[in-house]
Design a protein around this motif. Sequence first.
Motif, PDB file in Angstrom:
ATOM      1  N   VAL A  18       0.900  -1.269  -0.058  1.00 59.68           N
ATOM      2  CA  VAL A  18       0.017   0.200   0.119  1.00 59.68           C
ATOM      3  C   VAL A  18       0.922   1.368  -0.049  1.00 59.68           C
ATOM      4  O   VAL A  18       1.798   1.201   0.680  1.00 59.68           O
ATOM      5  N   ARG A  20       1.683   4.353   1.125  1.00 60.26           N
ATOM      6  CA  ARG A  20       1.090   5.367   2.280  1.00 60.26           C
ATOM      7  C   ARG A  20       1.267   6.877   2.003  1.00 60.26           C
ATOM      8  O   ARG A  20       0.700   7.647   2.813  1.00 60.26           O
ATOM      9  N   LEU A  22       0.541   8.217  -0.654  1.00 59.39           N
ATOM     10  CA  LEU A  22      -0.759   8.726  -1.322  1.00 59.39           C
ATOM     11  C   LEU A  22      -1.860   8.767  -0.283  1.00 59.39           C
ATOM     12  O   LEU A  22      -2.625   9.716  -0.407  1.00 59.39           O
ATOM     13  N   ILE A  23      -1.721   7.760   0.888  1.00 57.27           N
ATOM     14  CA  ILE A  23      -2.796   8.033   1.933  1.00 57.27           C
ATOM     15  C   ILE A  23      -2.699   9.336   2.448  1.00 57.27           C
ATOM     16  O   ILE A  23      -3.843   9.956   2.872  1.00 57.27           O
ATOM     17  N   ARG A  24      -1.364   9.652   2.819  1.00 57.04           N
ATOM     18  CA  ARG A  24      -1.338  10.894   3.723  1.00 57.04           C
ATOM     19  C   ARG A  24      -1.632  12.136   2.710  1.00 57.04           C
ATOM     20  O   ARG A  24      -2.141  13.066   3.253  1.00 57.04           O
ATOM     21  N   ASN A  26      -3.989  11.959   0.417  1.00 60.84           N
ATOM     22  CA  ASN A  26      -5.716  12.043   0.420  1.00 60.84           C
ATOM     23  C   ASN A  26      -6.031  12.512   1.790  1.00 60.84           C
ATOM     24  O   ASN A  26      -7.042  13.170   1.504  1.00 60.84           O
ATOM     25  N   LEU A  27      -5.654  12.170   2.692  1.00 59.37           N
ATOM     26  CA  LEU A  27      -5.956  12.652   4.224  1.00 59.37           C
ATOM     27  C   LEU A  27      -5.988  14.132   4.293  1.00 59.37           C
ATOM     28  O   LEU A  27      -6.577  14.752   5.050  1.00 59.37           O
ATOM     29  N   TYR A  31     -13.274  15.834   1.912  1.00 57.34           N
ATOM     30  CA  TYR A  31     -14.027  14.901   1.493  1.00 57.34           C
ATOM     31  C   TYR A  31     -14.578  15.165  -0.019  1.00 57.34           C
ATOM     32  O   TYR A  31     -14.484  14.133  -0.816  1.00 57.34           O
ATOM     33  N   GLU A  32     -14.906  16.282  -0.139  1.00 59.46           N
ATOM     34  CA  GLU A  32     -15.336  16.882  -1.571  1.00 59.46           C
ATOM     35  C   GLU A  32     -14.225  16.679  -2.534  1.00 59.46           C
ATOM     36  O   GLU A  32     -14.695  16.102  -3.661  1.00 59.46           O
ATOM     37  N   ARG A  34     -11.743  14.371  -2.426  1.00 61.43           N
ATOM     38  CA  ARG A  34     -11.386  13.021  -2.757  1.00 61.43           C
ATOM     39  C   ARG A  34     -12.411  12.690  -3.896  1.00 61.43           C
ATOM     40  O   ARG A  34     -12.129  11.905  -4.653  1.00 61.43           O
ATOM     41  N   LEU A  35     -13.741  12.960  -3.629  1.00 59.49           N
ATOM     42  CA  LEU A  35     -14.800  12.571  -4.302  1.00 59.49           C
ATOM     43  C   LEU A  35     -14.631  13.198  -5.911  1.00 59.49           C
ATOM     44  O   LEU A  35     -14.794  12.426  -6.966  1.00 59.49           O
ATOM     45  N   GLN A  36     -14.150  14.562  -6.006  1.00 61.25           N
ATOM     46  CA  GLN A  36     -13.884  15.149  -7.109  1.00 61.25           C
ATOM     47  C   GLN A  36     -12.588  14.340  -8.001  1.00 61.25           C
ATOM     48  O   GLN A  36     -12.667  14.195  -9.050  1.00 61.25           O
ATOM     49  N   LEU A  38     -11.889  11.155  -7.790  1.00 62.67           N
ATOM     50  CA  LEU A  38     -12.553   9.852  -8.178  1.00 62.67           C
ATOM     51  C   LEU A  38     -13.179  10.205  -9.435  1.00 62.67           C
ATOM     52  O   LEU A  38     -12.909   9.395 -10.431  1.00 62.67           O
ATOM     53  N   MET A  39     -13.779  11.213  -9.444  1.00 63.90           N
ATOM     54  CA  MET A  39     -14.733  11.482 -11.061  1.00 63.90           C
ATOM     55  C   MET A  39     -13.646  11.809 -11.877  1.00 63.90           C
ATOM     56  O   MET A  39     -13.829  11.459 -13.135  1.00 63.90           O
ATOM     57  N   LEU A  41     -10.753  10.738 -12.377  1.00 61.52           N
ATOM     58  CA  LEU A  41     -10.085   9.280 -12.492  1.00 61.52           C
ATOM     59  C   LEU A  41     -10.832   8.475 -13.341  1.00 61.52           C
ATOM     60  O   LEU A  41     -10.392   7.793 -14.299  1.00 61.52           O
TER      61      LEU A  41
ATOM     62  N   MET B   1     -19.161   7.693 -16.832  1.00 60.12           N
ATOM     63  CA  MET B   1     -18.616   8.485 -15.545  1.00 60.12           C
ATOM     64  C   MET B   1     -19.806   8.452 -14.670  1.00 60.12           C
ATOM     65  O   MET B   1     -20.906   8.847 -15.037  1.00 60.12           O
ATOM     66  N   ILE B  27     -13.324   6.094  -0.515  1.00 58.04           N
ATOM     67  CA  ILE B  27     -12.810   7.312  -1.165  1.00 58.04           C
ATOM     68  C   ILE B  27     -12.793   8.203  -0.073  1.00 58.04           C
ATOM     69  O   ILE B  27     -12.011   9.089   0.174  1.00 58.04           O
ATOM     70  N   VAL B 118     -20.629  17.451   1.410  1.00 62.66           N
ATOM     71  CA  VAL B 118     -19.930  17.100  -0.041  1.00 62.66           C
ATOM     72  C   VAL B 118     -20.770  17.868  -0.905  1.00 62.66           C
ATOM     73  O   VAL B 118     -22.032  17.564  -1.002  1.00 62.66           O
ATOM     74  N   GLN B 160      -1.172  10.065  13.010  1.00 64.55           N
ATOM     75  CA  GLN B 160      -1.360  11.665  12.879  1.00 64.55           C
ATOM     76  C   GLN B 160      -2.112  12.127  13.970  1.00 64.55           C
ATOM     77  O   GLN B 160      -1.958  13.314  14.282  1.00 64.55           O
TER      78      GLN B 160
END
Lengths: 56, 161
Positions: A18, A20, A22-24, A26-27, A31-32, A34-36, A38-39, A41, B1, B27, B118, B160
């Motif tokens: 994994v 990590r 990338l995780i850091r 993303n965190l 939230y928005e 993150r979803l944007q 995804l769209m 991608l 999409m 996500i 969101v 963290q």
Amino acid sequence: MDHSRGLDPVIEAYKKDVDRTLIRKNLKLSYEERLQNLMQLQKFANGLQKAGGRKQ
Amino acid sequence: MTDFAKILQLLSDHGVEFIIIGGAAAIVHGSSRLTQDLDVVYRRSQENIARLSNAFQEQNPYLRGAPPGLPFQWSEATIRMRLNFTLQTNLGDLNLLGEMTGGGNYEDIVDHTFEIEVFGIRCLCLDLETLIHVKRAAGRPKDLETIAELEAIRETQHTQE
């Protein structure tokens, strides 16, 4: 709901791969955002699929 | 999409009681894995089924992967007859679940959610611990990498704090 469950060696093996960093990254996003991401991608992946389909 | 913003807006505008689960919930928690659809658990009350039916009336919902021309009609009666729907709509792929493997129904999981905002919409998302639990319970080989990532996210969050 009981969440208690021990370590799963298979999951632990997968965990080594994994990303990590990338995780850091993303965190730090909302939230928005993150979803944007995804769209975006999804759009990119669909574009690649269509391009691949045209080549065949 | 799949247009997550518009689907969530529709659900919210119609007052549908729902919980984001699956890949989209992952996500929200920080996963970077590509998912093509939105999975939600909806409440199986009579009122909520009516709201859900109205919400997607104009989005041409149809059973994803089914041959065209089936006598499928999106209606309250259809939703009452079946529990889970794997749909394609004008806004993208949507999985509406009355019950999820390893998690149960809306009432079973609503205490294991948190509220997110969101696209200007407030909605419920399954918490990380429960998401890991249900992915493990599903026992699908394709989820192994996802579970590993979710557990890594949990570990990263703890370091963290």
